[in-house]
Design an enzyme around this catalytic site. Structure first.
Site, mmCIF file in Angstrom:
data_model
loop_
_atom_site.group_PDB
_atom_site.id
_atom_site.type_symbol
_atom_site.label_atom_id
_atom_site.label_comp_id
_atom_site.label_asym_id
_atom_site.label_seq_id
_atom_site.Cartn_x
_atom_site.Cartn_y
_atom_site.Cartn_z
ATOM 1 C CD GLN A 123 -3.304 -0.005 0.439
ATOM 2 O OE1 GLN A 123 -3.477 -1.185 0.623
ATOM 3 N NE2 GLN A 123 -4.049 0.702 -0.386
ATOM 4 C CE LYS A 138 -5.749 -4.432 2.584
ATOM 5 N NZ LYS A 138 -6.151 -3.926 1.265
ATOM 6 N N GLY A 177 -12.762 -1.037 2.618
ATOM 7 C CA GLY A 177 -13.066 -2.465 2.436
ATOM 8 C C GLY A 177 -11.943 -3.217 1.751
ATOM 9 C CG ASP A 178 -8.781 -6.285 0.814
ATOM 10 O OD1 ASP A 178 -8.201 -5.642 -0.064
ATOM 11 O OD2 ASP A 178 -8.549 -7.505 0.992
HETATM 12 P P1 NDP Z 1 -14.338 -9.602 -2.672
HETATM 13 O O1 NDP Z 1 -14.451 -10.246 -1.366
HETATM 14 O O2 NDP Z 1 -15.402 -8.678 -3.129
HETATM 15 O O3 NDP Z 1 -14.146 -10.702 -3.820
HETATM 16 C C1 NDP Z 1 -13.108 -11.621 -3.803
HETATM 17 C C2 NDP Z 1 -13.326 -12.656 -4.893
HETATM 18 O O4 NDP Z 1 -12.179 -13.508 -4.947
HETATM 19 C C3 NDP Z 1 -14.520 -13.562 -4.616
HETATM 20 O O5 NDP Z 1 -15.034 -14.011 -5.843
HETATM 21 C C4 NDP Z 1 -13.884 -14.709 -3.822
HETATM 22 O O6 NDP Z 1 -14.598 -15.921 -3.906
HETATM 23 C C5 NDP Z 1 -12.543 -14.836 -4.507
HETATM 24 N N1 NDP Z 1 -11.539 -15.299 -3.531
HETATM 25 C C6 NDP Z 1 -11.192 -14.718 -2.366
HETATM 26 N N2 NDP Z 1 -10.249 -15.430 -1.728
HETATM 27 C C7 NDP Z 1 -10.010 -16.485 -2.503
HETATM 28 C C8 NDP Z 1 -9.139 -17.591 -2.388
HETATM 29 N N3 NDP Z 1 -8.317 -17.744 -1.338
HETATM 30 N N4 NDP Z 1 -9.143 -18.506 -3.384
HETATM 31 C C9 NDP Z 1 -9.969 -18.355 -4.440
HETATM 32 N N5 NDP Z 1 -10.818 -17.323 -4.590
HETATM 33 C C10 NDP Z 1 -10.822 -16.406 -3.646
HETATM 34 O O7 NDP Z 1 -12.903 -8.846 -2.664
HETATM 35 P P2 NDP Z 1 -12.395 -7.680 -3.598
HETATM 36 O O8 NDP Z 1 -12.937 -7.855 -4.960
HETATM 37 O O9 NDP Z 1 -12.598 -6.408 -2.883
HETATM 38 O O10 NDP Z 1 -10.816 -7.942 -3.583
HETATM 39 C C11 NDP Z 1 -10.198 -8.831 -4.518
HETATM 40 C C12 NDP Z 1 -8.705 -8.526 -4.589
HETATM 41 O O11 NDP Z 1 -8.492 -7.161 -4.981
HETATM 42 C C13 NDP Z 1 -7.948 -8.692 -3.275
HETATM 43 O O12 NDP Z 1 -6.621 -9.109 -3.562
HETATM 44 C C14 NDP Z 1 -7.906 -7.274 -2.725
HETATM 45 O O13 NDP Z 1 -6.850 -7.082 -1.811
HETATM 46 C C15 NDP Z 1 -7.678 -6.498 -4.016
HETATM 47 N N6 NDP Z 1 -8.036 -5.095 -3.966
HETATM 48 C C16 NDP Z 1 -9.308 -4.693 -3.622
HETATM 49 C C17 NDP Z 1 -9.625 -3.367 -3.623
HETATM 50 C C18 NDP Z 1 -11.018 -2.894 -3.389
HETATM 51 O O14 NDP Z 1 -11.258 -1.677 -3.576
HETATM 52 N N7 NDP Z 1 -11.957 -3.741 -3.029
HETATM 53 C C19 NDP Z 1 -8.598 -2.318 -3.877
HETATM 54 C C20 NDP Z 1 -7.324 -2.855 -4.319
HETATM 55 C C21 NDP Z 1 -7.066 -4.188 -4.314
HETATM 56 P P3 NDP Z 1 -15.597 -16.324 -2.699
HETATM 57 O O15 NDP Z 1 -16.736 -15.370 -2.813
HETATM 58 O O16 NDP Z 1 -15.937 -17.732 -3.002
HETATM 59 O O17 NDP Z 1 -14.811 -16.157 -1.448
#
Ligand code: NDP
Length: 458
Positions: A123, A138, A177-178
């Protein structure tokens, strides 16, 4: 510089970097994700340390790998059966050289100090790249939101915030969020923070609902921003999203809006996933169905095939990368795309990869992609749109006003363009022409490092 002197300089930098990394490993044993993130950054800083040894002389690199503060705490809550449950909460306040600590909260059973530190460390560079005045933090918990009732989620969020509220504030540390933390969780945590402080400090959290201080465009920002960044990279190389086949992992916040923007730019999304597996739809993924399943009904992605009989479901999440595509956007989680997957993508003729998730590609996967001259957009640059719009949310909260969506989106587009320009410029300035991993890390580092020098030893 004479050749011998230059050689000595290179050796010194190598030794210095090895020394810093050894210390990080000793001080943070077993924290493999944190080691991985630090190693990647340290390796890419070598050219800048060669040219500007002041960053070694002033101990900036040793300081930047050590968090300013790491808070861990107990999070007790009562489940629907009246039983006590105990989770662990974390907040790492990594670096405040250019602004208040800023970074998301992750609720997932895999959360531990290593994951939180790797995310907090990344970050620093990402937030610096946005050009906004935000430092790096974080946090999160090993709480698993899956299968919990709404009341359980609320009780957990309240207990988590009861402790976290002692350490955050609009001018000190601003979480968002994350994974596992969306608008609902932010709402419950904001409510509890307000109660604890007896004050309406809107800027303490970002990703809030639009009706109580959130910014239009924040929900879409990370996914859209990733596509804007990749689009810049494609354009710069005579390519585009139009008529391309795209594979996007995940079906959460980042994935959904990356798919939406890529479709708007003429791409066909052929596959997406969740942790239970992936779906392949030769007709192109129907995003309305994915949004309904994921944003409204909290369903598994396998349900998609019921509405779209030509689509197929495959229960191995990681095999999504075997689907041939022009552009791959890993948007789910760390280390989801390994060397084997990178080899397959290359064999299948992939042209570009954009990291929407944090550290989704392993180091050896990145090496394969770069060796094969695949266009590669690293996470710290490509997914910075989310935190950039969070900073815009903070600005709106401070000014007590709300900008229209078009204004936020235009600002986001300008920020992503600028991040691409700066990363590319730094890659050329430091003899790594076109390597955006090196360019983004250096461009992010220099600004923070200079601020740390100006502020003295603190
Ligand atoms: P969400 O919780 O909204 O979505 C995560 C997605 O990834 C879901 O489809 C989930 O499946 C899947 N997932 C999570 N963990 C695993 C795992 N261990 N193995 C396989 N699939 C997995 O999270 P975000 O979309 O917010 O975040 C996704 C990524 O983006 C992360 O790395 C986060 O750190 C990064 N990020 C997010 C930001 C944001 O603004 N939200 C900003 C910058 C980076 P399931 O629903 O089955 O768990």
């Amino acid at each position: 510089m004479p050749v011998l002197e230059k050689e000595l300089g290179v050796q010194q930098v190598e030794q210095y970097i090895d020394g810093v990394f050894d210390k990080v490993k000793k001080r943070n044993p077993e924290e493999t994700e944190f080691h991985q993130a630090v190693k990647e950054v340290l390796e890419s800083l070598k050219p800048v340390l060669n040219k500007k040894p002041v960053y070694m002389e002033k101990g900036i690199v040793e300081s930047i790998v050590e968090p300013e503060r790491l808070i861990t705490f107990r999070v007790p809550w009562i489940d629907e059966n009246g039983n006590l449950q105990v989770n662990r909460g974390f907040r790492v306040q990594f670096n405040s050289a250019i602004g208040p600590y800023k970074g998301g909260l992750r609720f997932h059973p895999s959360v531990n100090a290593s994951i939180i530190k790797f995310l907090g460390f990344e970050q620093i560079f990402k937030n610096s790249l946005t050009g906004q005045p935000i430092g790096a933090g974080k946090g999160g918990s090993d709480f698993d939101p899956k299968g919990k009732t709404d009341l359980e989620i609320m009780r957990f969020c309240q207990s988590f915030m009861t402790e976290l509220s002692k350490h955050i504030g609009p001018d000190t540390d601003v979480p968002a969020g994350d994974i596992g933390v969306g608008a609902r969780e932010i709402g419950y945590m904001f409510g509890q923070y307000k109660k604890m402080r007896s004050a309406y400090e809107a800027g303490v959290l970002t990703g809030k609902g639009i009706h109580y201080g959130g910014s239009l465009g924040r929900k879409e920002a990370t996914g859209y921003g990733t596509v804007y960044f990749v689009n810049e990279m494609l354009k710069d190389n005579g390519a585009s999203f139009n008529n391309s086949a795209v594979v996007v992992s995940g079906s959460g916040n980042v994935s959904i809006y990356a798919m939406e923007k890529a479709q708007e730019l003429g791409a066909k999304i052929v596959a997406c996933s969740d942790s239970s597996g992936y779906i392949y739809d030769p007709n192109g993924i129907n995003l309305d169905t994915v949004k309904r399943l994921k944003e409204l009904e909290n369903q598994r992605i396998s349900e998609y095939v019921k509405a779209h009989p030509l689509a197929t479901f495959h229960d191995k999440f990681s095999e999504i990368w075997s689907i041939p595509c022009d552009i791959a956007l890993p948007c789910a989680t760390q280390n989801e795309l390994d060397k084997e997957a990178a080899d397959i993508l290359v064999q299948n003729g992939v042209k570009a990869i954009g990291e929407g998730a944090n550290m989704p590609c392993t180091q050896d996967a990145i090496e394969v992609l770069i060796d094969h001259r695949i266009l590669f957009a690293p996470a710290k640059a490509a997914n910075a749109g989310g935190v950039a719009v969070s900073a815009l949310e903070m600005a709106q909260n401070s000014a007590r006003l709300s900008w229209p969506l078009t204004e936020v989106d235009l600002k986001l587009q300008a920020i992503m363009k600028e991040i691409y320009r700066e990363s590319k410029k730094a890659s050329h300035e430091y003899d790594a022409a076109g390597n955006l991993v090196i360019g983004a890390n250096i461009a992010g580092f220099v600004k923070v490092a200079d601020a740390m020098i100006s502020q003295g030893v603190i």
